[in-house]
Scaffold this motif. Structure first.
Motif, mmCIF file in Angstrom:
data_model
loop_
_atom_site.group_PDB
_atom_site.id
_atom_site.type_symbol
_atom_site.label_atom_id
_atom_site.label_comp_id
_atom_site.label_asym_id
_atom_site.label_seq_id
_atom_site.Cartn_x
_atom_site.Cartn_y
_atom_site.Cartn_z
ATOM 1 N N ARG A 155 -4.638 -45.767 -48.728
ATOM 2 C CA ARG A 155 -5.840 -46.589 -48.665
ATOM 3 C C ARG A 155 -6.823 -46.092 -47.606
ATOM 4 N NH1 ARG A 155 -2.030 -50.931 -49.365
ATOM 5 N NH2 ARG A 155 -2.066 -51.351 -47.122
ATOM 6 N N ILE A 156 -6.324 -45.407 -46.562
ATOM 7 C CA ILE A 156 -7.215 -45.006 -45.477
ATOM 8 C C ILE A 156 -7.470 -43.515 -45.439
ATOM 9 C CG2 ILE A 156 -6.454 -46.953 -44.066
ATOM 10 C CD1 ILE A 156 -4.758 -45.026 -42.450
ATOM 11 N N ALA A 157 -6.685 -42.695 -46.115
ATOM 12 C CA ALA A 157 -6.838 -41.244 -46.054
ATOM 13 C C ALA A 157 -7.773 -40.764 -47.150
ATOM 14 C CB ALA A 157 -5.471 -40.583 -46.197
ATOM 15 N N PRO A 158 -8.458 -39.618 -46.937
ATOM 16 C CA PRO A 158 -9.328 -39.077 -47.984
ATOM 17 C C PRO A 158 -8.519 -38.518 -49.147
ATOM 18 C CG PRO A 158 -9.188 -37.563 -46.129
ATOM 19 C CD PRO A 158 -8.469 -38.817 -45.707
ATOM 20 N N ASP A 159 -9.170 -38.446 -50.328
ATOM 21 C CA ASP A 159 -8.487 -37.911 -51.499
ATOM 22 C C ASP A 159 -8.244 -36.417 -51.366
ATOM 23 O OD1 ASP A 159 -8.463 -40.374 -52.742
ATOM 24 O OD2 ASP A 159 -10.488 -40.109 -53.508
ATOM 25 N N GLY A 160 -9.085 -35.711 -50.654
ATOM 26 C CA GLY A 160 -8.930 -34.265 -50.494
ATOM 27 C C GLY A 160 -9.849 -33.763 -49.410
ATOM 28 N N VAL A 161 -9.679 -32.487 -49.051
ATOM 29 C CA VAL A 161 -10.445 -31.886 -47.970
ATOM 30 C C VAL A 161 -11.015 -30.555 -48.455
ATOM 31 C CG1 VAL A 161 -10.381 -30.980 -45.633
ATOM 32 C CG2 VAL A 161 -9.027 -32.977 -46.204
ATOM 33 N N GLN A 162 -12.340 -30.363 -48.277
ATOM 34 C CA GLN A 162 -12.971 -29.086 -48.560
ATOM 35 C C GLN A 162 -13.174 -28.354 -47.248
ATOM 36 O OE1 GLN A 162 -16.556 -30.111 -50.714
ATOM 37 N NE2 GLN A 162 -15.562 -29.726 -52.671
ATOM 38 N N VAL A 163 -12.741 -27.068 -47.222
ATOM 39 C CA VAL A 163 -12.747 -26.295 -45.984
ATOM 40 C C VAL A 163 -13.810 -25.222 -46.059
ATOM 41 C CG1 VAL A 163 -11.366 -24.932 -44.389
ATOM 42 C CG2 VAL A 163 -10.283 -26.732 -45.751
ATOM 43 N N ALA A 164 -14.693 -25.175 -45.069
ATOM 44 C CA ALA A 164 -15.682 -24.107 -44.917
ATOM 45 C C ALA A 164 -15.394 -23.354 -43.628
ATOM 46 C CB ALA A 164 -17.088 -24.705 -44.918
ATOM 47 N N ALA A 165 -16.269 -22.415 -43.287
ATOM 48 C CA ALA A 165 -16.001 -21.561 -42.130
ATOM 49 C C ALA A 165 -15.996 -22.349 -40.827
ATOM 50 C CB ALA A 165 -17.032 -20.441 -42.062
ATOM 51 N N MET A 224 -18.399 -14.332 -48.152
ATOM 52 C CA MET A 224 -17.584 -15.483 -47.747
ATOM 53 C C MET A 224 -17.067 -16.179 -48.988
ATOM 54 S SD MET A 224 -18.679 -18.728 -45.365
ATOM 55 C CE MET A 224 -19.627 -19.515 -46.643
ATOM 56 N N SER A 225 -15.799 -16.512 -48.984
ATOM 57 C CA SER A 225 -15.212 -17.168 -50.136
ATOM 58 C C SER A 225 -15.686 -18.605 -50.200
ATOM 59 C CB SER A 225 -13.684 -17.138 -50.040
ATOM 60 O OG SER A 225 -13.280 -17.803 -48.858
ATOM 61 N N PRO A 226 -15.747 -19.161 -51.420
ATOM 62 C CA PRO A 226 -16.207 -20.553 -51.548
ATOM 63 C C PRO A 226 -15.212 -21.508 -50.919
ATOM 64 C CG PRO A 226 -15.321 -19.743 -53.621
ATOM 65 C CD PRO A 226 -15.374 -18.566 -52.713
ATOM 66 N N PRO A 227 -15.680 -22.739 -50.571
ATOM 67 C CA PRO A 227 -14.763 -23.732 -49.986
ATOM 68 C C PRO A 227 -13.609 -24.027 -50.930
ATOM 69 C CG PRO A 227 -17.037 -24.421 -49.754
ATOM 70 C CD PRO A 227 -17.044 -23.230 -50.656
ATOM 71 N N ARG A 228 -12.455 -24.254 -50.359
ATOM 72 C CA ARG A 228 -11.281 -24.560 -51.165
ATOM 73 C C ARG A 228 -10.806 -25.962 -50.848
ATOM 74 N NH1 ARG A 228 -6.677 -23.595 -47.898
ATOM 75 N NH2 ARG A 228 -7.192 -22.608 -45.908
#
Length: 619
Positions: free
Chosen positions: A30-40, A1-5
């Motif tokens: 101000r309300i949104a996250p800085d980024g998103v990490q995706v897993a399976a 499985m590839s690492p989260p991106r």
């Protein structure tokens, strides 16, 4: 499985979003996250985790509000419903092809001697019925996608909540499947951007789709999110019995802040009343309590209030006391014309004279005739004049007359006055004179005053309640006062059963709102409230009603007075102690009253609970 991106969906989610015209970051930044990490099976957005379930299977029939269990789930759960109408012509062609397949299956089974398939028969009937409704324009078809996104602060909590939501969906006959390897698309499908990146749809007709919308809720409407919360925006009463939420009610936001609490003995009336009192005190309000059984003494001691014990030696409240005008540095005994009648000066004196009429009606336990009332009115004004008090407010600082002065004035009014004075003898020279034989010796003060009536003889309970209410009336009508003032009358049946007392309580219920006050009436004798005109008038002048467990004998009258449904009637007939139905502003909700352990020690008075010792002022 590839690492989260990592992924940034739109410019608003990137770190370092350029500021707006006012030099501040955009609202989205101000309300949104800085980024998103995706897993399976999940995504990590900001400091939290999220996983999405797609509903791929539905029951054959659904009741109204069938999504309510999911919407009321106690953890954070986003429910997203994507709806796409299908053109009528396309829907008709699809239904025709489906009916042809069903008919072909039935004929094939008949030709080969096979038994009919009940599922095919039911599906064929439903398809034929839907085609008829579609042709008549009674229904339409829609492509519907239902997604559930569970949020949690840790992965372990996410897996636990995800399993619970799946179990809840199973109990509703919904097949909820994790969107493995499509977690990002599932999370974005439940964002408020109306984008369905999964496309797992199911065809529904208008009736099934309409029943999914939560037009009703067991919870009270939330406060206006566009208005900043302020001190006094309601108090917490307890937990909602119909949902995982809580019941927060702002009685001051209703047409009036009056409240009536009805319930049988032992249902929890005093518990709920003390909880309401305590939490209103938290909001910096003043309060006066009429306590017939010393149930509020510990509470007053805990919050630094004052307890006045009527019936004790030397404790008196003079019914002839007048409201005091604003203080001026003037000697009131110099150059006062006792016959002066400045504009508006007679209101306080006239009001007090009317109260004395009411008090005499309670003490004598018999209505006065017109001739007797005239004699009493003349004697009251004569008693005031004998003390040097007239309609001029400047004279009201002089010592007021007492009941003995009224009796003396009555004896000068001939046989009619003498007969009334003789009937007042127990309160002037007899066994009940202790509360009336002198000027007032105690004064209410501070944020909470409890008037204990336990030391009074039963015959004086109604009179004592009236004296306290009159004292409160003078307090709340003081033009220099600006704080909210609540008046609690516990076991109000002692006053409501008397016509004079009920009329006084009714007048207070109507007028207290104009003086930034609120009246709370608590009683276990429902007949005194519902079976008299004045009792119903007091009830109708309260915008908030709380109904606790009711006895079988009173349940019918309560159900008729409040137009209870069959379910509400059953609830009140079987309600546990502390369970109540709140009715106000055309809304009703069942709740269980809840207090903290610290509050419990002064609220509960049942055997087995011992109040903590507190020091407070007692008179």
């Amino acid at each position: 499985m590839s690492p989260p991106r990592s992924w940034s969906p739109l410019g608003l989610l990137r770190r370092g979003t350029p500021p707006g015209d006012d030099g501040q970051p955009d609202a989205g930044a101000r309300i949104a996250p800085d980024g998103v990490q995706v897993a399976a099976r999940h995504v990590r957005a900001g400091n939290g985790y999220a996983a999405t379930l797609a509903v791929t299977g539905y029951p054959a029939e659904v009741p109204a509000g069938w999504l309510e269990p999911l919407l009321a789930y106690p953890a954070r759960l986003d429910v997203s419903l994507h709806i796409e109408p299908i053109p009528t012509l396309t829907a008709a062609r699809q239904l025709k092809k489906q009916r042809e397949r069903f008919e072909a299956s039935r004929r094939y089974a008949a030709e080969h001697g096979n038994l009919d398939d009940p599922e095919v028969e039911a599906a064929a009937y439903d398809a034929a019925d839907l085609a008829g409704r579609l042709a008549r324009g009674h229904d339409r078809l829609y492509r519907v996608a239902l997604y559930l996104t569970v949020h949690a602060e840790t992965e372990d909590a996410l897996h636990r909540d995800l399993a619970e939501v799946q179990a809840l969906a199973d109990s509703m006959l919904l097949q909820a499947t994790p969107v493995t390897w499509r977690a990002l698309q599932g999370w974005s499908a439940t964002l408020p951007v109306a984008v369905d990146a999964l496309g797992l749809t199911r065809t529904m007709d208008t009736s099934a789709l309409a029943s999914a919308f939560p037009f009703t809720s067991a919870d009270l409407p939330a406060l206006d999110p566009t208005r900043p919360a302020q001190v006094g925006d309601g108090i917490l009463y307890g937990t909602n019995l119909g949902s995982p939420g809580v019941v927060v009610w702002d009685r001051w936001a209703c047409d009036n802040a009056n409240m009536v609490i009805l319930g049988r003995s032992g249902a929890g009336k005093s518990y709920l009343t003390k909880l309401d009192l305590l939490r209103n005190l938290y909001l910096d309000a003043d309060a006066t309590v009429i306590d017939p059984e010393d149930e509020y003494v510990d509470l007053a001691a805990m919050v630094g209030g004052t307890t006045i014990r009527l019936g004790r030696t030397g404790v008196r409240i003079n019914p002839f006391d007048l409201p005091q005008p604003a203080t001026h540095n003037v000697d009131i005994d110099i150059d006062i014309d006792i016959d002066a009648d400045p504009a508006g000066g007679s209101d306080g004196l006239t009001g007090q004279a009317l109260f004395i009429h009411t008090l005499l009606g309670v003490l004598l336990e018999q209505p006065l005739s017109a001739e007797q009332a005239a004699a009493v009115d003349t004697a009251i004004m004569a008693a005031y004049r004998g003390a040097g008090i007239t309609t001029d407010p400047r004279t009201w600082r002089r010592p007021a007359p007492v009941l003995a002065d009224l009796a003396a004035a009555l004896r000068q009014r001939g046989l009619v006055g003498t007969s009334i004075a003789d009937r007042l003898a127990p309160y002037v020279t007899g066994s009940h004179r202790a509360m009336f034989d002198g000027p007032t010796t105690v004064r209410a003060g501070g944020h909470l005053t409890v008037h204990s009536l336990r030391g009074l003889p039963e015959e004086l309970h109604a009179a004592g309640t009236l004296l306290v209410l009159d004292s409160v009336r003078r307090t709340i009508t003081d033009p220099t006062r600006s704080r909210r003032h609540l008046v609690y009358v516990d076991e109000a049946w002692t006053l409501l059963r008397d016509g004079h007392g009920a009329r006084f309580l009714y007048r207070m219920a109507k007028s207290i709102r104009k003086n930034n006050g609120a009246l709370t009436v608590t009683t276990q004798d429902v007949d005194d409230v519902l079976h008299s005109d004045l009792g119903r008038a007091v009830l109708n002048n309260a915008a908030t009603h709380i109904l606790l467990g009711q006895s079988p004998q009173a349940l019918g009258a309560v159900a008729n007075a409040f137009t209870l449904t069959a379910g509400e009637r059953t609830f009140l007939a079987t309600a546990r102690r502390g369970h109540a139905l709140l009715a106000g502003s055309n809304r009703r909700v069942g709740f269980s009253a809840q207090a903290s352990p610290e509050e419990q020690r002064v609220i509960r008075t049942d055997p087995g609970f011992t109040s903590s010792p507190h020091q407070g002022a007692t008179h």
